[in-house]
Write an enzyme that holds these catalytic residues in place. Structure first.
Site, mmCIF file in Angstrom:
data_model
loop_
_atom_site.group_PDB
_atom_site.id
_atom_site.type_symbol
_atom_site.label_atom_id
_atom_site.label_comp_id
_atom_site.label_asym_id
_atom_site.label_seq_id
_atom_site.Cartn_x
_atom_site.Cartn_y
_atom_site.Cartn_z
ATOM 1 N N GLY A 96 10.308 31.057 -60.666
ATOM 2 C CA GLY A 96 8.983 30.240 -60.744
ATOM 3 C C GLY A 96 9.711 28.985 -59.999
ATOM 4 N N VAL B 242 8.154 22.770 -63.055
ATOM 5 C CA VAL B 242 9.569 22.481 -63.377
ATOM 6 C C VAL B 242 10.728 22.553 -62.179
ATOM 7 C CG1 VAL B 242 11.308 22.576 -64.724
ATOM 8 C CG2 VAL B 242 9.390 21.822 -65.486
ATOM 9 N N GLY B 243 9.757 24.309 -61.577
ATOM 10 C CA GLY B 243 11.208 24.922 -60.688
ATOM 11 C C GLY B 243 11.543 24.454 -59.393
ATOM 12 N N GLY B 244 10.084 23.948 -58.644
ATOM 13 C CA GLY B 244 10.220 22.746 -57.838
ATOM 14 C C GLY B 244 11.016 21.536 -58.539
ATOM 15 N N VAL C 258 12.618 21.090 -75.301
ATOM 16 C CA VAL C 258 12.549 20.421 -76.428
ATOM 17 C C VAL C 258 12.606 19.297 -75.396
ATOM 18 C CG1 VAL C 258 12.807 19.340 -78.173
ATOM 19 C CG2 VAL C 258 13.068 21.862 -78.177
ATOM 20 N N GLU D 168 0.653 22.381 -70.405
ATOM 21 C CA GLU D 168 0.671 24.117 -70.169
ATOM 22 C C GLU D 168 -0.106 24.243 -69.327
ATOM 23 O OE1 GLU D 168 3.827 25.120 -71.649
ATOM 24 O OE2 GLU D 168 4.207 22.945 -71.553
ATOM 25 N N ASP E 165 2.593 23.817 -78.828
ATOM 26 C CA ASP E 165 3.656 23.238 -77.890
ATOM 27 C C ASP E 165 4.443 22.744 -79.216
ATOM 28 O OD1 ASP E 165 5.029 22.961 -75.413
ATOM 29 O OD2 ASP E 165 4.837 20.864 -75.708
ATOM 30 N N LYS F 152 8.105 23.896 -80.168
ATOM 31 C CA LYS F 152 9.728 22.436 -80.045
ATOM 32 C C LYS F 152 10.451 21.642 -81.759
ATOM 33 C CE LYS F 152 8.099 20.546 -75.392
ATOM 34 N NZ LYS F 152 6.787 19.658 -75.452
HETATM 35 N N1 LIG Z 1 5.903 20.925 -66.875
HETATM 36 C C1 LIG Z 1 6.587 19.668 -67.617
HETATM 37 O O1 LIG Z 1 6.878 18.884 -67.470
HETATM 38 C C2 LIG Z 1 7.801 20.592 -68.109
HETATM 39 C C3 LIG Z 1 8.449 19.855 -69.222
HETATM 40 C C4 LIG Z 1 9.123 20.840 -70.038
HETATM 41 C C5 LIG Z 1 9.115 22.654 -70.284
HETATM 42 N N2 LIG Z 1 8.397 22.763 -69.099
HETATM 43 C C6 LIG Z 1 8.823 24.933 -69.663
HETATM 44 O O2 LIG Z 1 8.887 24.687 -67.776
HETATM 45 C C7 LIG Z 1 8.261 25.790 -67.886
HETATM 46 C C8 LIG Z 1 6.987 25.967 -66.302
HETATM 47 O O3 LIG Z 1 6.460 24.891 -66.434
HETATM 48 P P1 LIG Z 1 5.915 24.266 -65.147
HETATM 49 O O4 LIG Z 1 4.879 23.046 -65.801
HETATM 50 O O5 LIG Z 1 6.945 24.121 -64.721
HETATM 51 O O6 LIG Z 1 5.367 25.616 -64.687
HETATM 52 P P2 LIG Z 1 4.100 26.129 -63.451
HETATM 53 O O7 LIG Z 1 2.581 26.609 -63.823
HETATM 54 O O8 LIG Z 1 4.190 24.307 -62.647
HETATM 55 O O9 LIG Z 1 5.046 26.536 -62.698
HETATM 56 C C9 LIG Z 1 5.527 27.734 -62.772
HETATM 57 C C10 LIG Z 1 5.273 29.145 -62.428
HETATM 58 O O10 LIG Z 1 5.710 30.646 -61.995
HETATM 59 C C11 LIG Z 1 5.197 31.343 -61.658
HETATM 60 N N3 LIG Z 1 5.298 32.592 -61.485
HETATM 61 C C12 LIG Z 1 4.861 32.279 -63.163
HETATM 62 N N4 LIG Z 1 4.583 33.778 -63.232
HETATM 63 C C13 LIG Z 1 5.185 34.895 -62.611
HETATM 64 C C14 LIG Z 1 6.049 35.569 -62.089
HETATM 65 N N5 LIG Z 1 5.609 36.977 -62.752
HETATM 66 N N6 LIG Z 1 6.629 36.342 -60.455
HETATM 67 C C15 LIG Z 1 7.016 35.320 -59.752
HETATM 68 N N7 LIG Z 1 6.452 33.961 -60.313
HETATM 69 C C16 LIG Z 1 6.360 34.256 -61.439
HETATM 70 C C17 LIG Z 1 3.973 30.760 -61.125
HETATM 71 O O11 LIG Z 1 3.275 30.775 -59.756
HETATM 72 C C18 LIG Z 1 3.828 29.149 -60.789
HETATM 73 O O12 LIG Z 1 4.837 28.964 -59.948
HETATM 74 C C19 LIG Z 1 6.958 26.379 -68.549
HETATM 75 O O13 LIG Z 1 8.399 27.301 -69.811
HETATM 76 C C20 LIG Z 1 6.680 25.158 -69.355
HETATM 77 O O14 LIG Z 1 6.633 25.412 -71.026
HETATM 78 C C21 LIG Z 1 7.568 22.672 -68.884
HETATM 79 N N1 LIG Z 2 2.943 20.455 -71.284
HETATM 80 C C1 LIG Z 2 4.606 19.507 -72.221
HETATM 81 C C2 LIG Z 2 5.202 20.160 -70.940
HETATM 82 C C3 LIG Z 2 7.187 19.555 -71.354
HETATM 83 O O1 LIG Z 2 7.594 20.309 -72.622
HETATM 84 C C4 LIG Z 2 4.171 18.459 -73.069
HETATM 85 O O2 LIG Z 2 2.906 18.423 -72.539
HETATM 86 O O3 LIG Z 2 4.787 17.891 -73.289
HETATM 87 NA NA NA Z 3 15.129 18.144 -73.827
#
Ligand SMILES: NC(=O)c1ccc[n+]([C@@H]2O[C@H](COP(=O)([O-])OP(=O)(O)OC[C@H]3O[C@@H](n4cnc5c(N)ncnc54)[C@H](O)[C@@H]3O)[C@@H](O)[C@H]2O)c1
Ligand SMILES: N[C@@H](CCO)C(=O)O
Ligand code: NA
EC number: 1.1.1.3
Length: 438
Positions: A10, A14-16, A130, A188, A199, A203
């Site tokens: 992903g 967050v991955g980026g 969390v 989300e 969400d 947590k």
């Molecule tokens: N965004 C935030 O601030 C934040 C903070 C804390 C936790 N999280 C958690 O982190 C996780 C990712 O959130 P995000 O905001 O980065 O989401 P996002 O949608 O930006 O990124 C998810 C990425 O995963 C890829 N993906 C999904 N399913 C896939 C698959 N089967 N194969 C390949 N690639 C796949 C999507 O294409 C996308 O690029 C979630 O569980 C979210 O709850 C997010």
């Molecule tokens: N969607 C969640 C990301 C962080 O867990 C939030 O806004 O708090």
């Molecule tokens: Na934390």
């Protein structure tokens, strides 16, 4: 020492962010870990224009990462329940450690995941799940390990707090601010998870397990969102000396554990009332330490990556440690399924104070009838505001009550709504003083 080889699945927000922080701070992270932490492979549906992945193996098949013998740690950042569960279980089967930011996954499938990981002797770390970048899991699990935790309460959804803050301060519309939070990468994939409190309940479920040693029981959490908060309630709360925040609250009593997420009036002078925008904060009450507070960015690419990378550092430091000497997943040794049998209390059994807003026909004796109904349920009134009415108009009555059991309040509201003098539904918002003595 050999590098720790990481596979990131992903590459979205967050991955980026994780890719960038790991790359940018590689030297310093290696010095902290005592060995390099290298990105061996990325599994992503599409490229992320912010990340330069040249020099890294990229696959479109995330399961290839879970099976790759050259990967030591799989970082799950795809989100969601089912594919993420399968991915993490596959990685565990293949003997890999796992780092995830996915609270939905841990809250719902955590018991099963920890069992499998325990059997395999691998680490599953989830600090980013969390309160984003705030190291609250580490603090609760390790720093407060001496304490019997009594309660904790927190703003644990950045998107929701961002919406409440900007609606209140700038008078902007709900949908408008939500769209902004989405564009900033806070929300989300399904933003109803943020605004309906799901969400936050994910947590809170995780925090309660770590705090008391109970199993993860997301399905027992009470969840109420922010979409029905009106400008009038915000103003009335303000007049009474309170701020409305969307809180996750868990309290341990003799008969069970409260586990609830809902809009809450809190005294304006509390630190939690002054947490704004995407910031999160969690107040934790331990019997030895007293009150402590954890504050910081609850969402966003790099703040969340900060927690993901901290978990990778923990993995790097503990990779060669025998599993039984590692910090347990949920703070208590084993997997919390037999540790603490205290039940999660049904909502009717929780005890709290209330703000009520009623619309009454301006007739003599209305207030007395309202007070009688409350008194019959053993509910005492702390404050009351009745506005002047112009001829024939409905008048709002605002009440603050002392603490009472929710089931008594439910019955009082049922009776109030059946009064001919009261128009429409009664608005009820719970009130928490967050008093250090409670
Ligand atoms: N965004 C935030 O601030 C934040 C903070 C804390 C936790 N999280 C958690 O982190 C996780 C990712 O959130 P995000 O905001 O980065 O989401 P996002 O949608 O930006 O990124 C998810 C990425 O995963 C890829 N993906 C999904 N399913 C896939 C698959 N089967 N194969 C390949 N690639 C796949 C999507 O294409 C996308 O690029 C979630 O569980 C979210 O709850 C997010
Ligand atoms: N969607 C969640 C990301 C962080 O867990 C939030 O806004 O708090
Ligand atoms: Na934390």
């Amino acid at each position: 020492m050999d590098p720790v080889r990481v596979g990131i699945c992903g590459l979205g927000t967050v991955g980026g962010g994780t890719f960038d922080v790991l790359t940018r701070n590689a030297d310093e992270i290696a010095r902290r870990a005592g060995r390099p932490i290298v990105i061996e492979q990325v599994g992503a549906r599409r490229d992320n224009p912010h990340c330069d992945t040249s020099g890294v193996k990229v696959t479109r098949d995330i399961f290839e990462v879970a099976r790759n013998p050259d990967i030591d740690v799989l970082v799950e950042l795809i989100g969601g329940y089912d594919v993420a569960r399968e991915l993490v279980m596959t990685a565990i089967e293949h003997g890999k450690h796992v780092v995830t930011a996915n609270k939905a996954l841990i809250a719902v499938h955590g018991n099963e995941i920890f069992h499998a990981a325990h059997k395999k002797g691998v680490i599953v770390a989830f600090e980013a799940a969390v309160a984003g970048g705030i190291p609250v899991i580490k603090s609760l699990r390790e720093g407060l390990g001496a304490n019997r935790i009594q309660w904790l309460a927190g703003i644990i959804n950045g998107t929701g707090n961002y919406i409440l803050t900007h609606m209140r301060d700038e008078g902007r519309a709900f949908e408008d601010v939500l769209a902004e939070a989405q564009a900033l990468g806070y929300a989300e994939a399904d933003p109803t998870f943020d605004v309906e409190g799901i969400d936050a309940a994910h947590k809170l479920t995780i925090l309660a397990s770590i705090a008391y040693g109970v199993p993860l029981q997301f399905d027992r959490a009470y969840t109420e969102g922010i979409a029905r908060i009106t400008a009038e309630d915000v103003e009335q709360a303000d007049n009474l000396g309170y701020t409305i925040k969307h809180l996750g609250i868990t309290r341990r009593g003799d008969s069970g554990v409260e586990l609830r997420v809902h809009p809450t009036l809190i005294p304006k002078e509390r630190l939690l009332a002054n947490v704004h925008g995407v910031k999160n904060a969690i107040a934790v009450m331990g019997d030895a330490v007293g009150p402590t507070l954890y504050y910081g960015a609850g969402a966003g690419a790099e703040p969340t990556a900060s927690a993901v990378v901290a978990d990778l550092l923990d993995v790097a430091r503990n990779i060669a440690t025998a599993h039984s000497y590692r910090v347990p997943y949920l703070a208590f040794s084993g997997v919390n399924d037999e540790a603490n049998a205290l039940p999660i209390l049904p909502m009717e059994e929780i005890v709290t104070a209330y703000y009520l807003r009623l619309l009454a026909v301006d007739r003599p004796g209305v207030l007395a009838r309202v007070a009688t109904i409350l008194a019959e349920q053993g509910i005492s009134i702390e404050a009351i505001i009745q506005k002047e009415a112009t001829e024939g108009e409905l008048v709002p009555i605002i009440l603050l009550t002392h603490r009472t059991r929710e089931k008594h309040m439910n019955e009082a509201i049922r009776q109030l709504e059946s009064l001919a003098d009261i128009a429409g539904p009664v608005t009820r918002i719970r009130v928490e003083s967050l008093d250090e003595q409670e």
